[in-house]
Design a protein around this motif. Structure first.
Motif: not given
Length: 231
Positions: A37-38, A147-148, A183-188, A217-221
């Motif tokens: 999900a992003s 939050h996001q 579960v892993t998170t990442s951001a541009s 903007d920044k993409t959060l995934s």
């Protein structure tokens, strides 16, 4: 004789247990899958790097001049509680020409960070009276990112469960159980909208006005992957 038979029975049990313990686990009904999900999130934080630099023959004199400029900036910034201020990268380096020491260069940097971008632009213009601008970048604040990310984790796990249910139904299985899940998170990367070239950074630039630019903007995934076992 009776005691020997008991001993032989115990040894047989232990050998049988070790044999079964080392048998490989059979995972015939396990399937690996993933879901993501992003979202695009507006950058709400402005990060600015400035520096004071002096070059000349006497390092102690240069250091005093740089310290004076940095202290002036810190006193000026005390009135703005919304701006996070951090001093960094103090250096004194020799300058050579044809392997001969010709001067010393003393430099001290300041890092400013705030979600109040109009205030940052105003302060930046004032600080350039004595400091030089190094770079401007934009990022997502920790609060907004957290939050996001929580919302994205919910979305990714929902997508994961939906995909797992689809696979179980198509293979005509009653249900499934989760064997493992990661579960892993990442951001541009942080977006640098202004970065001074090395040549320009060596020159005085107190007359330069802070450039006007959009934060972007920044993409959060969030990525969820793991294995399920069909039942």
């Amino acid at each position: 004789m009776k005691l020997f038979n008991i001993y032989l029975f115990i040894v047989t049990l232990l050998l049988s247990y070790n044999t079964h313990a080392h048998e490989p686990v059979k995972n015939y009904n396990q399937i690996s899958l993933e879901a993501t999900a992003s979202t695009e999130v507006g950058n709400d934080t402005m990060v600015v790097s400035l520096y004071a630099q002096e070059e000349g023959s006497k390092a102690t004199t240069l250091s005093s001049k740089v310290n004076e400029k940095i202290n002036w900036a810190l006193r000026y910034l005390e009135q703005y509680k919304e701006i996070k201020v951090e001093t960094e990268n103090y250096s004194t380096v020799p300058v050579y020409n044809n392997n001969q020491l010709i001067a010393w260069r003393v430099r001290q940097a300041l890092k400013l960070e705030s979600t109040n971008m109009p205030l940052m632009s105003e302060v930046l213009g004032e600080l350039q009276e004595k400091l030089n601008l190094s770079s401007i970048s934009f990022d997502v604040s920790r609060e907004r990112r957290e939050h996001q990310t929580q919302l994205l984790i919910d979305q990714a796990i929902t997508a994961y469960n939906k995909r797992a249910t689809q696979i179980a139904n198509k293979l005509q299985r009653d249900s499934y159980k989760i064997v493992n899940m990661h579960v892993t998170t990442s951001a541009s990367p942080i977006q640098h909208r202004y970065r001074k070239s090395t040549a320009l950074m060596a020159e005085a630039s107190s007359s330069v006005v802070a450039p006007v630019m959009a934060a972007g903007d920044k993409t959060l995934s969030v990525r969820v992957n793991g294995s399920i076992e069909l039942e």
